[in-house]
Design a protein around this motif. Structure first.
Motif, PDB file in Angstrom:
ATOM      1  N   TYR A  93      11.202 -23.988 -70.537  1.00 53.99           N
ATOM      2  CA  TYR A  93      10.410 -22.853 -70.070  1.00 53.99           C
ATOM      3  C   TYR A  93       9.461 -23.301 -68.949  1.00 53.99           C
ATOM      4  O   TYR A  93       9.338 -22.621 -67.918  1.00 53.99           O
ATOM      5  N   TYR A  94       8.808 -24.436 -69.151  1.00 52.16           N
ATOM      6  CA  TYR A  94       7.921 -24.975 -68.119  1.00 52.16           C
ATOM      7  C   TYR A  94       8.684 -25.173 -66.808  1.00 52.16           C
ATOM      8  O   TYR A  94       8.229 -24.739 -65.743  1.00 52.16           O
ATOM      9  N   ARG A  95       9.832 -25.804 -66.893  1.00 54.42           N
ATOM     10  CA  ARG A  95      10.596 -26.112 -65.673  1.00 54.42           C
ATOM     11  C   ARG A  95      11.145 -24.863 -64.993  1.00 54.42           C
ATOM     12  O   ARG A  95      11.261 -24.817 -63.768  1.00 54.42           O
ATOM     13  N   GLU A  96      11.466 -23.837 -65.780  1.00 52.47           N
ATOM     14  CA  GLU A  96      12.059 -22.621 -65.215  1.00 52.47           C
ATOM     15  C   GLU A  96      11.025 -21.609 -64.731  1.00 52.47           C
ATOM     16  O   GLU A  96      11.285 -20.871 -63.776  1.00 52.47           O
ATOM     17  N   HIS A  97       9.854 -21.572 -65.353  1.00 52.31           N
ATOM     18  CA  HIS A  97       8.899 -20.513 -65.035  1.00 52.31           C
ATOM     19  C   HIS A  97       7.554 -21.008 -64.490  1.00 52.31           C
ATOM     20  O   HIS A  97       7.048 -20.450 -63.522  1.00 52.31           O
ATOM     21  N   ILE A  98       6.984 -22.004 -65.129  1.00 53.28           N
ATOM     22  CA  ILE A  98       5.640 -22.443 -64.739  1.00 53.28           C
ATOM     23  C   ILE A  98       5.684 -23.355 -63.512  1.00 53.28           C
ATOM     24  O   ILE A  98       4.953 -23.128 -62.532  1.00 53.28           O
ATOM     25  N   LEU A  99       6.519 -24.367 -63.541  1.00 53.16           N
ATOM     26  CA  LEU A  99       6.600 -25.307 -62.427  1.00 53.16           C
ATOM     27  C   LEU A  99       6.939 -24.614 -61.103  1.00 53.16           C
ATOM     28  O   LEU A  99       6.314 -24.923 -60.079  1.00 53.16           O
ATOM     29  N   PRO A 100       7.882 -23.669 -61.070  1.00 52.86           N
ATOM     30  CA  PRO A 100       8.136 -22.984 -59.793  1.00 52.86           C
ATOM     31  C   PRO A 100       6.903 -22.247 -59.248  1.00 52.86           C
ATOM     32  O   PRO A 100       6.685 -22.204 -58.039  1.00 52.86           O
ATOM     33  N   ALA A 101       6.087 -21.698 -60.138  1.00 50.39           N
ATOM     34  CA  ALA A 101       4.851 -21.033 -59.688  1.00 50.39           C
ATOM     35  C   ALA A 101       3.904 -22.053 -59.064  1.00 50.39           C
ATOM     36  O   ALA A 101       3.281 -21.794 -58.022  1.00 50.39           O
ATOM     37  N   VAL A 102       3.803 -23.214 -59.697  1.00 51.50           N
ATOM     38  CA  VAL A 102       2.941 -24.278 -59.164  1.00 51.50           C
ATOM     39  C   VAL A 102       3.467 -24.754 -57.811  1.00 51.50           C
ATOM     40  O   VAL A 102       2.702 -24.895 -56.847  1.00 51.50           O
ATOM     41  N   LYS A 103       4.769 -24.969 -57.723  1.00 53.61           N
ATOM     42  CA  LYS A 103       5.361 -25.426 -56.458  1.00 53.61           C
ATOM     43  C   LYS A 103       5.220 -24.384 -55.349  1.00 53.61           C
ATOM     44  O   LYS A 103       5.216 -24.726 -54.172  1.00 53.61           O
ATOM     45  N   ALA A 104       5.082 -23.116 -55.749  1.00 51.75           N
ATOM     46  CA  ALA A 104       4.880 -22.043 -54.772  1.00 51.75           C
ATOM     47  C   ALA A 104       3.416 -21.940 -54.332  1.00 51.75           C
ATOM     48  O   ALA A 104       3.060 -21.037 -53.582  1.00 51.75           O
ATOM     49  N   GLY A 105       2.587 -22.856 -54.833  1.00 50.07           N
ATOM     50  CA  GLY A 105       1.193 -22.888 -54.405  1.00 50.07           C
ATOM     51  C   GLY A 105       0.228 -22.137 -55.294  1.00 50.07           C
ATOM     52  O   GLY A 105      -0.954 -22.002 -54.955  1.00 50.07           O
ATOM     53  N   LYS A 106       0.697 -21.639 -56.424  1.00 50.14           N
ATOM     54  CA  LYS A 106      -0.187 -20.907 -57.323  1.00 50.14           C
ATOM     55  C   LYS A 106      -0.994 -21.872 -58.186  1.00 50.14           C
ATOM     56  O   LYS A 106      -0.519 -22.926 -58.580  1.00 50.14           O
ATOM     57  N   SER A 107      -2.209 -21.477 -58.467  1.00 47.26           N
ATOM     58  CA  SER A 107      -3.044 -22.184 -59.433  1.00 47.26           C
ATOM     59  C   SER A 107      -2.806 -21.501 -60.768  1.00 47.26           C
ATOM     60  O   SER A 107      -3.083 -20.309 -60.930  1.00 47.26           O
ATOM     61  N   VAL A 108      -2.251 -22.242 -61.712  1.00 49.15           N
ATOM     62  CA  VAL A 108      -1.746 -21.669 -62.953  1.00 49.15           C
ATOM     63  C   VAL A 108      -2.605 -22.111 -64.135  1.00 49.15           C
ATOM     64  O   VAL A 108      -3.008 -23.267 -64.226  1.00 49.15           O
ATOM     65  N   LEU A 109      -2.869 -21.181 -65.044  1.00 46.69           N
ATOM     66  CA  LEU A 109      -3.564 -21.467 -66.293  1.00 46.69           C
ATOM     67  C   LEU A 109      -2.569 -21.291 -67.433  1.00 46.69           C
ATOM     68  O   LEU A 109      -1.927 -20.243 -67.541  1.00 46.69           O
ATOM     69  N   VAL A 110      -2.429 -22.327 -68.261  1.00 51.74           N
ATOM     70  CA  VAL A 110      -1.558 -22.254 -69.442  1.00 51.74           C
ATOM     71  C   VAL A 110      -2.445 -22.335 -70.664  1.00 51.74           C
ATOM     72  O   VAL A 110      -3.176 -23.303 -70.857  1.00 51.74           O
ATOM     73  N   THR A 111      -2.401 -21.291 -71.488  1.00 47.76           N
ATOM     74  CA  THR A 111      -3.165 -21.252 -72.734  1.00 47.76           C
ATOM     75  C   THR A 111      -2.168 -21.156 -73.871  1.00 47.76           C
ATOM     76  O   THR A 111      -1.429 -20.185 -73.973  1.00 47.76           O
ATOM     77  N   ALA A 112      -2.140 -22.197 -74.698  1.00 53.24           N
ATOM     78  CA  ALA A 112      -1.156 -22.226 -75.771  1.00 53.24           C
ATOM     79  C   ALA A 112      -1.765 -22.886 -77.006  1.00 53.24           C
ATOM     80  O   ALA A 112      -2.933 -22.639 -77.321  1.00 53.24           O
ATOM     81  N   HIS A 113      -1.019 -23.731 -77.679  1.00 56.72           N
ATOM     82  CA  HIS A 113      -1.398 -24.297 -78.961  1.00 56.72           C
ATOM     83  C   HIS A 113      -1.275 -25.818 -78.912  1.00 56.72           C
ATOM     84  O   HIS A 113      -0.602 -26.371 -78.045  1.00 56.72           O
ATOM     85  N   GLY A 114      -1.890 -26.482 -79.875  1.00 58.30           N
ATOM     86  CA  GLY A 114      -1.925 -27.933 -79.883  1.00 58.30           C
ATOM     87  C   GLY A 114      -0.583 -28.592 -79.671  1.00 58.30           C
ATOM     88  O   GLY A 114      -0.436 -29.470 -78.815  1.00 58.30           O
TER      89      GLY A 114
END
Length: 160
Positions: A93-114
């Protein structure tokens, strides 16, 4: 205080993470940014241990067994997930959704669990399973990673 503006947020499908995210966004004055919720970021499934406190679980299965289930990388409790299995759903999920947003220049906040965060940190910091199970994460203490164009961590800052 961290001063970058957040462009997008990702959180789990569980209400406690979503509530935490809303508190975070309100605190930094950024309500209204795009938020993506997904089960892939949910906490590790503890199976038959779910709902039991540690003492009750120890009475039922023994202290050593419960410790092994909770602190091993690839040993799972009955009906539940190991940290390895948690990583097996978080990291794609990180590689498919979050990392592309970061590579696109977005500042991303991930709030999840331990444990879902442990899986992510393990990958970001290139840690082994043995290293990550010994890693303690302080509740509510943000960790800021700067990710380069290759998806590698170029800087890490723990905010207190």
């Amino acid at each position: 205080m961290y001063t970058n503006r957040v462009s997008q947020a990702f959180t789990s499908d569980l209400q406690r993470a979503q509530k935490t995210l809303q508190i975070q966004l309100k605190t930094i004055g950024q309500e209204g940014i795009p938020v993506t919720k997904d089960q892939a970021l949910n906490e590790r499934d503890y199976g038959e241990l779910t709902g039991l406190n540690k003492d009750d679980a120890r009475k039922k299965w023994g202290e050593e067994q419960v410790h092994e289930w909770r602190r091993s990388f690839d040993v799972r409790p009955p009906g539940g997930e190991s940290l390895k299995l948690t990583a097996d759903r978080v990291l794609p999920y990180y590689r498919e959704h979050i990392l592309p947003a970061v590579k696109a220049g977005k500042s991303v906040l991930v709030t999840a669990h331990g444990n879902s965060l442990r899986a992510l940190i393990m990958d970001l910091e290139q840690m082994s399973g043995d290293e990550i199970i010994k890693t303690e994460l302080a509740t509510g203490v943000p960790i800021v990673y700067k990710i380069d164009e290759n998806g590698k961590v170029s800087d890490k800052q723990i905010l207190k």
